[in-house]
Design a protein around this motif. Sequence first.
Motif: not given
Length: 128
Positions: A1-20
């Motif tokens: 598995m390769l380590l890639i840079e992710i957009d942390k604000t997008r990750y957190r926003r999408h995770l919160n939406i998914l949890i909700a």
Amino acid sequence: MLLIEIDKTRYRRHLNILIAICIVCLFIGSFGISQLLIYLYPAPEGTHFHWNLLGVVSSVLLITIIFNIYKDHTFLNEVSYVWRLKKELNLISRKMRKLMQASKMGDEKAMLAIQFSYTGFSAVMDAR
């Protein structure tokens, strides 16, 4: 598995939406299914624990199936990547004692796995 840079604000926003979404779907699904089962098969003694439990379990299964269908959707890119990364890091950390022993003996693959674990762990901590 390769380590890639992710957009942390997008990750957190999408995770919160998914949890909700999961919370709402679990509540509505379990309540709706259990009420439908209670309506169709009423119990004379008044306890409906088994119907409520069946509603919760079936809602969890339905959410899991829907997530598995849409896990490769662009909305979930960062979320599913971080979940896969955490899974890989968990597998490595379970074998860390053996990897440390192998790295002391000069095993290059063990050293790479340990280095990946340290780098991946810091990447996951930054995503929070």
